[in-house]
Scaffold this active site. Structure first.
Site, PDB file in Angstrom:
ATOM      1  N   TRP A   1      94.878 -77.332 -24.005  1.00  0.00           N
ATOM      2  CA  TRP A   1      95.118 -76.679 -25.266  1.00  0.00           C
ATOM      3  C   TRP A   1      96.171 -77.465 -25.919  1.00  0.00           C
ATOM      4  O   TRP A   1      96.277 -77.495 -27.441  1.00  0.00           O
ATOM      5  CB  TRP A   1      95.443 -75.296 -24.729  1.00  0.00           C
ATOM      6  CG  TRP A   1      94.346 -74.439 -24.509  1.00  0.00           C
ATOM      7  CD1 TRP A   1      94.425 -73.811 -23.188  1.00  0.00           C
ATOM      8  CD2 TRP A   1      92.924 -74.203 -25.085  1.00  0.00           C
ATOM      9  NE1 TRP A   1      93.104 -73.326 -23.025  1.00  0.00           N
ATOM     10  CE2 TRP A   1      92.379 -73.426 -23.950  1.00  0.00           C
ATOM     11  CE3 TRP A   1      92.366 -74.426 -25.948  1.00  0.00           C
ATOM     12  CZ2 TRP A   1      91.153 -72.950 -24.215  1.00  0.00           C
ATOM     13  CZ3 TRP A   1      91.225 -74.236 -26.316  1.00  0.00           C
ATOM     14  CH2 TRP A   1      90.539 -73.294 -25.252  1.00  0.00           C
TER      15      TRP A   1
ATOM     16  N   ASP B   1     102.554 -71.919 -27.986  1.00  0.00           N
ATOM     17  CA  ASP B   1     101.166 -71.216 -28.076  1.00  0.00           C
ATOM     18  C   ASP B   1     101.350 -70.337 -26.624  1.00  0.00           C
ATOM     19  O   ASP B   1     101.318 -70.817 -25.654  1.00  0.00           O
ATOM     20  CB  ASP B   1     100.177 -72.227 -27.836  1.00  0.00           C
ATOM     21  CG  ASP B   1      99.005 -71.464 -27.237  1.00  0.00           C
ATOM     22  OD1 ASP B   1      98.758 -70.291 -27.411  1.00  0.00           O
ATOM     23  OD2 ASP B   1      97.731 -72.529 -27.237  1.00  0.00           O
TER      24      ASP B   1
ATOM     25  N   LYS C   1      93.507 -63.180 -24.202  1.00  0.00           N
ATOM     26  CA  LYS C   1      93.979 -63.313 -22.987  1.00  0.00           C
ATOM     27  C   LYS C   1      94.471 -62.092 -22.363  1.00  0.00           C
ATOM     28  O   LYS C   1      94.637 -61.995 -21.035  1.00  0.00           O
ATOM     29  CB  LYS C   1      94.700 -64.799 -22.762  1.00  0.00           C
ATOM     30  CG  LYS C   1      94.028 -65.767 -23.464  1.00  0.00           C
ATOM     31  CD  LYS C   1      93.060 -66.464 -22.704  1.00  0.00           C
ATOM     32  CE  LYS C   1      91.677 -67.462 -23.161  1.00  0.00           C
ATOM     33  NZ  LYS C   1      92.479 -68.333 -24.064  1.00  0.00           N
TER      34      LYS C   1
END
Ligand SMILES: *Cc1c(COP(=O)(O)O)cnc(C)c1O
Length: 351
Positions: A101, A168, A192
Site C-alpha cells: 500500500w 494511511d 477494514k
C-alpha cells in the site's frame, strides 16, 4: 456450523450492525421509505452524516481545528488526494515504504512532485518496520502506512518528524488509541475496520490545506468537501450509515480504550500459539507484528494439505495469505470475537 470470518477486507462486522443495516434497506426508521431511496439532503440522512462525524470525533478525541469527511474512491484514491492537497507545486515529500500500500501511495504521489523514499523494508519482503528514518528538511509532508494489511506489520510508535504527518490508517483505525493531534491528515477506507466498502474517512487539520498553489479538481479538493459537509455530490449513503452503526456499536462497547484491550488479548492468544506450536512460525519481525493481521506459515510444508483441510472443515474462513506473501493471515478486526480466535488456536493445536 458457525463461520469465523478472518477476512482481511472487506471485514467482519458486528451481527447487530448487519441486522440494522438490512432493515434500513427495506424501511428506514419510521419514514416509510428505504435509506437508499431518500435524498441525501433530507433531514434523516443529514442526521446520519452528523452522527457519523460526531462519533468519529468523540471515539478518536479529534481536536478542534480538524475536519471529518466521508468521501469515495477508497484509500487508493486517498493516495492521490492526500498528495495533491498538501504537496506544493514543485514541492517535495517523504514516504516510508512498508509494503504494497505504501508502494502504491508513492506511485500516485510521484505524479505530482519529487518523492523521497526515506526508508523501506523491501529488502526483507516488508517483514519489518524500518526504524529511525532520516527525514530530509524542506519537505511538505511525511507519509506512512500505520498497519501493513498484507505483510502483517504495524507501527507501534508514530514516526518522529517536524513536517506535517500524513497516514494511511485503513487497517488499524479505531483498533487502538491514537493521538490525532500528532497527525495533519489521516485517511482510511471504511471496509477494514469501520464498515462496508464505498466510503473513505478523512480527518484533516484545516490549517494544512490551501497552500499548494496548484489547481485541484473539485472532487479531489478537500476544501471543497469541507465547505459542503461531505455533500458536494451524492455521498455513499449506505456505507456511511453502516459505518455509523459500527461506530455506535464501538461506543457502546466502551470505545477505543475497551476495544484495544480486546484486540491486545486476541493478538496475544494467536501469537502465543504461533510461537509455541512447532508447526507454525510468524512471518513478521516480532517487535513489529500487526495486531490486526497476523501472518504466519507452516514450518513443514508437507502438512499443508492436512492443515488446510482442518481449518476449512471447521468453519474458519479467509486465512489464506495474500498471494504476494503466501502462508496464512488471520485478520482480527474489531468485530471479531475472541472466541473465534480461540477456535483457530484450538485447531492449530490439533494439527
Ligand atoms: C485495503 C487497503 C488500501 C486500499 O483500500 P481501497 O479502499 O481498496 O482503495 C489501502 N491501504 C491500506 C493500508 C489497506 O489495507
Amino acid at each position: 456450523m458457525k463461520i469465523h470470518n478472518f477476512s482481511a477486507g472487506p471485514c467482519i462486522l458486528p451481527q447487530e450492525v448487519l441486522q440494522k443495516a438490512a432493515e434500513s434497506v427495506v424501511q428506514f426508521g419510521d419514514i416509510g421509505l428505504s435509506l437508499i431511496e431518500i435524498s441525501h439532503r433530507s433531514a434523516p440522512f443529514v442526521e446520519v452524516m452528523n452522527n457519523a462525524r460526531s462519533l468519529v470525533r468523540s471515539l478518536l478525541n479529534v481536536p478542534e481545528g480538524y475536519e471529518i469527511l466521508f468521501l469515495q474512491g477508497g484509500a487508493s484514491l486517498g493516495f492521490y488526494i492526500s498528495a495533491i492537497n498538501v504537496l506544493k507545486e514543485s514541492g517535495k515529500a517523504a514516504y516510508i515504504n512498508t509494503g504494497t500500500w505504501s508502494t502504491k501511495a508513492i506511485k500516485e504521489a510521484n505524479l505530482l512532485g519529487e518523492i523521497v523514499e526515506v526508508a523501506s523494508s523491501k529488502d526483507k519482503k516488508f517483514s519489518y518496520i524500518p526504524k529511525d528514518s532520516e527525514i530530509p528538511s524542506g519537505i511538505d509532508f511525511l507519509h506512512y502506512t500505520s498497519n501493513n494489511t498484507i505483510s502483517g506489520t504495524q507501527f507501534h510508535e508514530i514516526p518522529k518528524t517536524n513536517a506535517p504527518l500524513i497516514c494511511d490508517m485503513s487497517s488499524d483505525i479505531f483498533s487502538k488509541k491514537v493521538d490525532v493531534s500528532k497527525f495533519d491528515l489521516i485517511y482510511a477506507g471504511a471496509q477494514k475496520n469501520m464498515g462496508p466498502a464505498g466510503t473513505t474517512l478523512y480527518i484533516v487539520k484545516k490549517s494544512l490545506l490551501g497552500k499548494t498553489g496548484r489547481a485541484i479538481p473539485s472532487m479531489l479538493d478537500l476544501e471543497v468537501h469541507i465547505a459542503k459537509d461531505s455533500m458536494f455530490n451524492t455521498p455513499p449513503v449506505f456505507p456511511i450509515y453502516v459505518s455509523m452503526l459500527t461506530l455506535e456499536w464501538l461506543e457502546k462497547l466502551g470505545g477505543v480504550d475497551a476495544i484495544e484491550k480486546i484486540n491486545d488479548a486476541k493478538a496475544k492468544l494467536l501469537y502465543d500459539e504461533i510461537d509455541s506450536n512447532p508447526n507454525f512460525r510468524g512471518l513478521a519481525a516480532v517487535e513489529d507484528r500487526s495486531k490486526m493481521n497476523p501472518t504466519f506459515e507452516l514450518t513443514d510444508s508437507s502438512k499443508k494439505e492436512a492443515w488446510d483441510k482442518l481449518w476449512n472443515d471447521n468453519g474458519i474462513s479467509g486465512i489464506s495469505g495474500h498471494r504476494s506473501v503466501g502462508g496464512y493471515r488471520a485478520s482480527m478486526y474489531n468485530a471479531m470475537p475472541i472466541e473465534s480466535v480461540q477456535t483457530l488456536v484450538d485447531l492449530m493445536k490439533k494439527l
